[in-house]
Write a protein that holds these residues in place. Structure first.
Motif, PDB file in Angstrom:
ATOM      1  N   UNK A   1       0.892  -1.109   0.152  1.00  0.00           N
ATOM      2  CA  UNK A   1      -0.021  -0.064  -0.003  1.00  0.00           C
ATOM      3  C   UNK A   1       1.046   1.091   0.046  1.00  0.00           C
ATOM      4  N   UNK A   2       1.905   1.232   0.816  1.00  0.00           N
ATOM      5  CA  UNK A   2       2.810   2.365   0.928  1.00  0.00           C
ATOM      6  C   UNK A   2       3.249   2.755  -0.403  1.00  0.00           C
ATOM      7  N   UNK A   3       3.802   1.694  -1.035  1.00  0.00           N
ATOM      8  CA  UNK A   3       4.436   2.157  -2.513  1.00  0.00           C
ATOM      9  C   UNK A   3       3.661   2.309  -3.634  1.00  0.00           C
ATOM     10  N   UNK A   4       2.516   1.997  -3.379  1.00  0.00           N
ATOM     11  CA  UNK A   4       1.299   2.114  -4.503  1.00  0.00           C
ATOM     12  C   UNK A   4       1.136   3.635  -4.183  1.00  0.00           C
ATOM     13  N   UNK A   5       0.844   3.803  -2.894  1.00  0.00           N
ATOM     14  CA  UNK A   5       0.211   5.414  -2.627  1.00  0.00           C
ATOM     15  C   UNK A   5       1.360   6.322  -3.324  1.00  0.00           C
TER      16      UNK A   5
ATOM     17  N   UNK B   1      -0.682   6.363 -12.665  1.00  0.00           N
ATOM     18  CA  UNK B   1      -1.937   5.593 -12.370  1.00  0.00           C
ATOM     19  C   UNK B   1      -2.296   4.314 -12.133  1.00  0.00           C
ATOM     20  N   UNK B   2      -1.733   4.097 -10.846  1.00  0.00           N
ATOM     21  CA  UNK B   2      -1.508   2.607 -10.292  1.00  0.00           C
ATOM     22  C   UNK B   2      -2.693   2.104  -9.605  1.00  0.00           C
ATOM     23  N   UNK B   3      -3.753   3.085  -9.328  1.00  0.00           N
ATOM     24  CA  UNK B   3      -5.004   2.377  -8.801  1.00  0.00           C
ATOM     25  C   UNK B   3      -5.847   2.092  -9.723  1.00  0.00           C
TER      26      UNK B   3
ATOM     27  N   UNK C   1      -4.581 -13.154 -18.124  1.00  0.00           N
ATOM     28  CA  UNK C   1      -6.012 -13.259 -17.698  1.00  0.00           C
ATOM     29  C   UNK C   1      -6.562 -11.614 -18.059  1.00  0.00           C
ATOM     30  N   UNK C   2      -7.854 -11.325 -18.626  1.00  0.00           N
ATOM     31  CA  UNK C   2      -8.202 -10.209 -18.976  1.00  0.00           C
ATOM     32  C   UNK C   2      -8.551  -9.145 -17.514  1.00  0.00           C
ATOM     33  N   UNK C   3      -8.348  -8.081 -17.976  1.00  0.00           N
ATOM     34  CA  UNK C   3      -8.756  -7.165 -16.670  1.00  0.00           C
ATOM     35  C   UNK C   3     -10.152  -6.711 -16.954  1.00  0.00           C
TER      36      UNK C   3
ATOM     37  N   UNK D   1      -5.655  -2.754  -8.808  1.00  0.00           N
ATOM     38  CA  UNK D   1      -4.804  -1.737  -7.903  1.00  0.00           C
ATOM     39  C   UNK D   1      -3.629  -2.440  -7.813  1.00  0.00           C
ATOM     40  N   UNK D   2      -2.164  -1.797  -8.138  1.00  0.00           N
ATOM     41  CA  UNK D   2      -0.844  -2.234  -7.992  1.00  0.00           C
ATOM     42  C   UNK D   2      -0.796  -2.580  -6.816  1.00  0.00           C
ATOM     43  N   UNK D   3      -1.393  -2.334  -5.508  1.00  0.00           N
ATOM     44  CA  UNK D   3      -1.211  -3.164  -4.162  1.00  0.00           C
ATOM     45  C   UNK D   3      -1.601  -4.500  -4.412  1.00  0.00           C
TER      46      UNK D   3
END
Length: 421
Positions: A48-52, A60-62, A312-314, A319-321
């Motif tokens: 979570x910390x690195x994604x934030x 745009x990693x969220x 797999x399809x998104x 979220x990157x986290x």
């Protein structure tokens, strides 16, 4: 920062400052903006910390699925992307497992993110982006006064003897026999003292043939170089892809035939493919997981290795986290079931995995591409470090596994020493 070389269409021969996994369209056009570091024992959830941090700095990693379809031309001063490194210990923490033995390179943080922006903007762009955890550092902490011709490596020291390594393999087989695990990777560490400037040696490692993620990442007083051929996870064009590697033979015609014919290698490989399918399926945002290719044979240096492609399809908000928690630490270098394998690794390995067996790559504006940090070397102020191992199943021969680990480390040792092969 140091730089390296990688070998495929996404990663051509770089110029100065290229990071592992960075795309050709950015190479030679970016500069370091700021960086984030986290170590085991620090507070907070590292995923979570690195994604934030990356989100605050314009990536745009969220919503990675949306990012892949919303690409726009990048102007000067805008974020190009970020180099991202996650150690095996940090990955284990992310999934609630033990961190393992202490790292032999404690100066290297367990999570590092280095944001890059395109050249042309004034430094005040950093205050607009915000949230720079650590100011830029392009030195690596190594004095450039000693030239490459003064580089010398002393004798290598292994974390265990051949017999101790073989005994660890036997202990892993016993755990399999008890039903504690189905498969586990056993990894050893070696190190050697050095003198001189390490940069040319690290670039030789990054330039080994077959390195998809070849490159060098550095910080204050440390650097790591990877020649990894293995994709942990790639997010591109609306799909999530992993390419697990498992199974090794010498890169000869006979070695290829043996690899394709080996029931042991195929069974071990399929077990890891199933594990990676399960890891992807843990993501709520993805659709049906499929195996696009099973047991393809690829070459890395003087070795054949078996690789599969799982994707797999998104279909939702990814979220990157969540992606890091699902895929780290890499299944191909831990085992199955993953948490049980992590417990065995912590019990069997006397030296921590440090910079090896984690994740290293690039988080861009329109994609994510992280490799497994196998075939990876690290340097601190005194020593150079390597890690190598292999997957253990009930059919494993202990001394054959010891020899396989040595075969994987040999091109790395040769590149570091400058000895042609």
């Amino acid at each position: 920062m140091f730089h390296g070389r990688a070998a495929d269409d996404h990663f051509p021969t770089p110029g100065r400052g290229v990071q592992p996994g960075s795309p050709a369209s950015c190479q030679g056009r970016y500069r370091v903006s700021c960086r984030f570091e986290w170590s085991v024992g620090d507070a907070g959830d590292p995923a979570e910390l690195v994604s934030a941090f990356l989100s605050r700095n314009g990536l745009r990693v969220r919503d990675l699925g949306r990012t892949a379809t919303q690409f726009h031309p990048i102007g000067a001063g805008e974020p190009c992307g970020a180099a991202l490194y996650v150690s095996a210990s940090a990955g284990s923490v992310m999934v609630g497992g033990p961190p393992g033995a202490p790292s032999p390179v404690p100066g290297i943080p367990d999570v590092v993110a280095v944001v890059h922006v395109h050249d042309g903007a004034a430094d005040q762009s950093l205050s607009v982006m915000g949230a720079c955890a650590i100011p830029p550092d392009d030195s690596g902490g190594f004095a450039p006064g000693a030239g490459p011709e003064q580089w010398r490596i002393g004798p290598w020291r292994d974390s265990w003897s051949r017999s101790e390594h073989a005994a660890a393999v036997s202990a892993a087989r016993e755990a399999i026999g008890r039903g504690d695990i189905y498969q586990v990777n056993v990894v050893g560490h070696s190190s050697a003292p050095y003198t001189g400037d390490p940069r040319a040696a690290l670039n030789r490692v990054a330039g080994l043939p077959g390195a998809r993620y070849g490159g060098v990442l550095s910080g204050s007083g440390w650097a790591l170089a990877t020649a990894s051929p293995e994709t942990l996870v790639e997010v591109r064009d609306g799909r999530v892809v992993t390419r697990p590697i498992k199974g090794t033979r010498p890169a000869t015609a006979r070695g290829r035939r043996e690899l394709l014919a080996s029931a042991k290698e195929r069974a071990e490989h399929i077990m890891i493919v199933d594990l990676e399918r399960n890891d992807l399926a843990r993501l709520d945002a993805v659709g049906p997981v499929r195996v696009d290719e099973l047991f393809g044979v690829r070459r890395w240096c003087e070795l054949w290795q078996a690789e599969s492609v799982v994707s797999a399809p998104i279909e939702g908000r990814l979220d990157l986290a969540d992606l890091l928690r699902a895929m780290c630490p890499p299944g191909s270098v831990t085992g199955a079931p993953k948490r049980s394998a992590l417990a065995e690794i912590a019990r069997l390995e006397p030296v921590g995995r440090g910079a090896g067996m984690g994740a290293l790559g690039w988080v861009g504006t329109d994609h994510v591409d992280l490799g497994v940090s196998i075939r990876t070397a690290a340097v601190d102020g005194d020593r150079v470090h390597l890690w190598a191992g292999g997957g253990i199943t009930w059919d494993s021969d202990p001394y054959a596994e010891v020899d396989e680990a040595a075969a994987k480390a040999a091109p790395m040792r040769a590149a570091l020493s400058g000895v042609p092969r």
